[in-house]
Design a protein around this motif. Structure first.
Motif, PDB file in Angstrom:
ATOM      1  N   ASP A   1       7.243   3.926   3.642  1.00 15.63           N
ATOM      2  CA  ASP A   1       6.334   3.142   4.458  1.00 15.63           C
ATOM      3  C   ASP A   1       5.082   4.127   5.032  1.00 15.63           C
ATOM      4  O   ASP A   1       5.625   4.663   6.157  1.00 15.63           O
ATOM      5  CB  ASP A   1       7.073   2.354   5.384  1.00 15.63           C
ATOM      6  N   ASN A   2       4.077   3.882   4.711  1.00 15.59           N
ATOM      7  CA  ASN A   2       2.667   4.618   5.237  1.00 15.59           C
ATOM      8  C   ASN A   2       1.928   3.691   5.888  1.00 15.59           C
ATOM      9  O   ASN A   2       0.510   3.935   6.324  1.00 15.59           O
ATOM     10  CB  ASN A   2       2.147   5.471   4.453  1.00 15.59           C
ATOM     11  N   THR A   3       2.551   2.401   6.293  1.00 14.34           N
ATOM     12  CA  THR A   3       1.646   1.625   6.863  1.00 14.34           C
ATOM     13  C   THR A   3       1.930   1.664   8.425  1.00 14.34           C
ATOM     14  O   THR A   3       2.642   2.214   8.917  1.00 14.34           O
ATOM     15  CB  THR A   3       2.083   0.196   6.520  1.00 14.34           C
ATOM     16  N   ALA A   4       1.086   0.866   9.178  1.00 13.94           N
ATOM     17  CA  ALA A   4       1.308   0.718  10.584  1.00 13.94           C
ATOM     18  C   ALA A   4       1.968  -0.859  10.771  1.00 13.94           C
ATOM     19  O   ALA A   4       1.406  -1.096  12.010  1.00 13.94           O
ATOM     20  CB  ALA A   4       0.000   1.209  11.306  1.00 13.94           C
ATOM     21  N   SER A   5       2.339  -1.349  10.042  1.00 13.43           N
ATOM     22  CA  SER A   5       2.745  -2.924  10.032  1.00 13.43           C
ATOM     23  C   SER A   5       4.069  -3.159  10.505  1.00 13.43           C
ATOM     24  O   SER A   5       5.207  -2.820  10.084  1.00 13.43           O
ATOM     25  CB  SER A   5       2.330  -3.203   8.492  1.00 13.43           C
TER      26      SER A   5
ATOM     27  N   THR B   1       7.871  -3.807   8.078  1.00 13.44           N
ATOM     28  CA  THR B   1       9.067  -3.389   8.556  1.00 13.44           C
ATOM     29  C   THR B   1      10.302  -4.209   8.519  1.00 13.44           C
ATOM     30  O   THR B   1      11.580  -3.927   8.355  1.00 13.44           O
ATOM     31  CB  THR B   1       9.196  -2.885   9.968  1.00 13.44           C
TER      32      THR B   1
ATOM     33  N   SER C   1       9.653   6.761   6.141  1.00 18.08           N
ATOM     34  CA  SER C   1       8.453   6.313   6.746  1.00 18.08           C
ATOM     35  C   SER C   1       7.869   7.059   7.836  1.00 18.08           C
ATOM     36  O   SER C   1       8.398   8.040   8.637  1.00 18.08           O
ATOM     37  CB  SER C   1       9.186   5.079   7.433  1.00 18.08           C
TER      38      SER C   1
ATOM     39  N   ASN D   1       5.723   5.076   9.515  1.00 18.03           N
ATOM     40  CA  ASN D   1       5.478   4.013  10.534  1.00 18.03           C
ATOM     41  C   ASN D   1       6.330   4.007  11.520  1.00 18.03           C
ATOM     42  O   ASN D   1       7.806   4.107  11.091  1.00 18.03           O
ATOM     43  CB  ASN D   1       5.515   2.797   9.728  1.00 18.03           C
TER      44      ASN D   1
ATOM     45  N   ASN E   1       7.613  10.502  12.439  1.00 20.39           N
ATOM     46  CA  ASN E   1       7.403   9.508  13.394  1.00 20.39           C
ATOM     47  C   ASN E   1       7.079   9.950  14.896  1.00 20.39           C
ATOM     48  O   ASN E   1       6.299   9.324  15.480  1.00 20.39           O
ATOM     49  CB  ASN E   1       8.861   8.811  13.716  1.00 20.39           C
TER      50      ASN E   1
END
Length: 803
Positions: A535-539, A543, A558, A560, A590
């Motif tokens: 997970d390289n989103t900021a969403s 999650t 992650s 994120n 993180n």
């Protein structure tokens, strides 16, 4: 003399049968003395069985029978099979009228496939000038009257074979029908599974052959079925004992009864490829080879029968009753072991016998049902058996743990008395994945790691490129094959089971709309093992998928931060789910980007070290901003724009200036210490004046100069030789349920550890009881796509080494 045996795939129309003719012609014309044993061509035996079933059920079979005949004649204009076709017509017509057939009739039907095969090959060889002689094995191999699984009468069969080959010897090439024989009444019988191989082995034995060469469609015996395991390696040499084990546990090229006649006369068996005649194949001799795991074998078309009941545990004689009852009905048990219940016994039988076996056992245990010692007898049809030939139990934990990690739970486990062979029963739908997982663990070949990357912006895109650039080196050095099978953004996903390539960025536009279930289904469809979701989103929305990914066999990496800073209930639920499914969740980036901060804190905490305080510069973006602003005589807005231009901040710098990012990082560390803080517990100094907090990014940037007097005043009011630092501080009594979390702008001496930070570096001071006033200091690059991506990459590689 050499005996050559060719299977159905080798004899199929097209390239196959012409290649067989070439091989025999070359050997014959070079002076080799040989005899040839043939199976039916292509899928002829299956076709005849299907037609037979249609006939007995009074279904229309003529169209399929016509297609069968057409296939047998193909382009061979001078070949005639009228006798065999007439026989089939009469047999099928009779079966259709009666609505029934015996095993004797079935043997007569199936025998025609071998007869046509041998007659055709004889014809083709004679057209090439080879002195070929059609030999019907029914005149040679004599058996008992057990139709479908006849046993040879050794003395009579040997006498017939020897006499025949005395008459037809020298430069004659006898083309012999495999699989079929006859009883003393000259009624057609068949030799059962792998019967053509058995015929070849018997001839080799009776004629004291120099070698039996079994031609197939693969280059020999492999460490696993190469159709199921791409990394399977050819085994150059085996002993008869090892081959016998492979045969018993389902290696489809071999059968146990094929090996025995060869062992008696010490006749080598060589497995060769019809389509790659230059390969030396696999040689099987009496000479023992090196110890160790040889191969994975598979038994299919089997069913698992479970007997469960409270009275079975520790009860004497249960196994004997099972064997006796089944033996009475001629039902063979391939595996028996403690079943899927502590109070159960599991046994594996041929699927076609499963329902009959269940009835037999229900009759045998009728009284036990009444006394409740037996509760249920169930049949699980969709199963397969994987046998690891040569597996030492002392190292079995490696493949077993790998299976569990990939959510393949064996239904039954069994090992031989010698402890050198282990068999597992798995669901048929998991067979492909299970084979690849086991093979990757035990043969020292490349272990494939299948990665789905969500988010391909600065960090995600850099990560993909880093993986692609490093993949070959890692494969050679670590024997780990990193395969990025999915690249996704919020709208589309690019999928490729063999992995994306360097053109992924241009290909992403060809991606398809997706849900997370589509990714899971794709991985299942292609039997992908060792799954990692990145997970390289900021969403926050993404999650929500974490729990489902874990449940479906994915480890998670992650960058994120959001998942670790949601409610403490979600935090606990995620950890519980990870433990339940034995999956890992790594998120080193993180807090400290590429710095080993979280691992250090975890290790200290796990070892019992009492951490009393953690403080530091958590944001590389704000580190650069205040380092530069404190040191240089420049406007705050000018330095902020420079940080934006260098990519240190988010497009809307208020996301950095508000302090929430630092707050989330601080909260993550608190939770690593088992504190139950929530995000609302954090005291955050928001660096944005209230009048600039609303509106969009462009309106804020138009008013950015309004920040100058605010921060110039703070800078001017510092004590001499002090600098500004935006820090996170976790303190208080960290042995209580919650700690104190402060995020604030402070002025510190330039000579202090915090004051000496340069550029966009982050720094963390970890105070413990053992270290007292001297903290452990971790310092380094705290921002930048390359650094963060490298940290994520490190987490991926860490996962590949677990288990």
């Amino acid at each position: 003399m050499k005996i050559l045996k060719f299977g159905g795939k080798s004899l199929a129309n097209g390239k196959g049968i012409h290649k067989v003719v070439d091989i025999i012609e070359d050997k014959a014309k070079s002076g080799e003395v040989l005899a040839v044993v043939l199976s039916a061509r292509g899928k002829s035996t299956d076709e005849l069985e299907e037609i037979l079933e249609k006939a007995v059920n009074n279904e229309s079979y003529q169209e399929q029978l016509t297609a069968f005949k057409k296939y047998q004649l193909a382009e061979y204009v001078n070949f005639n099979a009228d006798i065999e076709f007439e026989t089939l017509d009469k047999l099928f017509e009779g079966v259709s009228l009666l609505g029934d057939y015996s095993k004797r009739i079935k043997d007569q039907v199936l025998s025609q496939g071998e007869v046509i095969s041998a007659k055709l090959l004889t014809h083709l060889l004679q057209e090439r000038g080879v002195n070929a002689n059609f030999t019907d094995s029914r005149a040679l191999i004599k058996t008992d009257a057990t139709f479908g699984e006849a046993q040879p009468l050794e003395k009579l069969s040997k006498e017939n074979v020897v006499n025949h080959f005395k008459k037809y010897n020298g430069d004659t090439v006898n083309i012999v029908t495999g699989f079929i024989a006859s009883n003393t009444k000259n009624e057609t019988t068949t030799l059962g599974r792998n019967g053509s191989n058995y015929t070849a082995a018997l001839l080799a034995n009776y004629l004291d052959a120099e070698e039996l060469q079994n031609f197939t469609h693969v280059n020999g015996i492999y460490t696993a079925n190469p159709d199921l395991v791409a990394d399977a390696k050819k085994i150059e040499k085996l002993s008869f004992t090892e081959a016998n084990e492979l045969a018993y546990f389902g290696a489809n090229i071999l059968h146990a009864k094929t090996i025995i006649p060869l062992i008696e006369k010490d006749i080598p068996l060589r497995i060769l490829n019809t389509f790659d005649h230059n390969d030396n194949g696999t040689l099987i001799t009496s000479e023992a080879s090196k110890k160790g795991i040889k191969s994975l074998s598979v038994l299919e078309n089997v069913s698992l029968i479970n007997l469960e009941g409270r009275g079975l545990l520790g009860k004497v004689g249960v196994d004997a009753r099972i064997f006796k009852a089944l033996a009475y009905k001629n039902i063979s048990v391939s595996i028996i072991s403690q079943g899927s219940s502590e109070r159960g016994i599991g046994l594996v039988v041929a699927s076609e016998k499963a329902n009959e076996a269940k009835k037999v056992l229900e009759q045998e245990f009728e009284v036990d049902f009444q006394t409740k010692d037996v509760n249920t007898i169930t049949v699980e049809d969709e199963v397969s058996v994987i046998s690891i030939i040569g597996q030492d139990l002392s190292t079995f934990h490696r493949p077993y743990n790998a299976l569990i990690k990939n959510q393949v739970i064996p239904l039954l486990f069994n090992n031989t008395v010698s402890g050198n062979n282990v068999s597992l029963v798995v669901y048929k739908k998991q067979l492909h994945k299970a084979l690849n997982v086991i093979h990757g663990e035990i043969f020292g070949v490349t272990k494939k790691i299948n990665i789905a990357i969500f988010g391909h912006g600065l960090v995600g895109g850099t990560l993909i490129n880093q993986i692609l650039e490093s993949a070959e080196k890692i494969k050679k050095r670590k024997k780990i094959d990193l395969n990025v099978f999915a690249v996704a953004n919020s709208r589309k996903v690019l999928l490729n089971p063999k992995g994306v390539d360097a053109n992924w960025q241009s290909n992403i536009n060809e991606g398809i709309a997706y849900s997370i279930q589509d990714i899971i289904d794709f991985a299942n469809q292609y039997h992908l093992e060792n799954l990692i979701a990145v997970d390289n989103t900021a969403s926050k929305e993404f999650t929500d998928n974490y729990l489902k990914l874990v449940e479906n066999g994915f480890d998670i990496v992650s960058s994120n931060k959001i998942a670790n800073t949601l409610s403490f209930d979600f935090y606990k639920d995620l950890r519980s789910k990870l433990e339940q499914y034995q999956k890992q969740y790594l998120y080193e980036t993180n807090v400290g980007a590429g710095l080993p901060l979280i691992d250090t804190i975890k290790l200290l905490h796990l070892s019992g070290e009492n951490i009393t305080r953690i403080k530091g510069v958590f944001s590389g973006s704000l580190s650069y901003l205040f380092n530069t602003f404190s040191k240089e005589d420049r406007l705050f807005s000018e330095v902020l724009r420079e940080a934006m231009d260098k990519g240190f901040t988010e497009p809307d710098p208020r996301e950095d200036l508000c302090g929430n990012d630092v707050g989330r990082k601080l909260l993550i560390l608190a939770r690593e210490l088992d504190l139950s803080n929530e995000f609302v517990d954090i005291n955050i100094h928001n660096l944005i004046p209230e009048n600039l907090r609303g509106g969009d990014a462009s309106s804020f940037l138009n008013k950015i100069e309004e920040l100058n007097p605010v921060y110039q005043k703070i800078k001017d009011e510092q004590q001499p030789n002090h600098v500004l630092r935006y820090i996170g501080d976790l303190h208080g009594d960290l042995f209580e349920e919650k700690g104190i979390l402060d995020v604030t702008l402070v002025s510190v001496p330039e000579s202090s550890a915090l004051g000496q930070v340069k550029g966009s570096d982050s720094i963390f001071e970890i105070y413990t009881e053992s270290y007292g006033d001297q903290p452990i200091v971790i310092q380094g690059a705290g921002a930048g796509a390359a650094v963060t991506a490298r940290g994520v990459f490190g987490d991926i590689l860490r996962l590949t080494e677990k288990g």
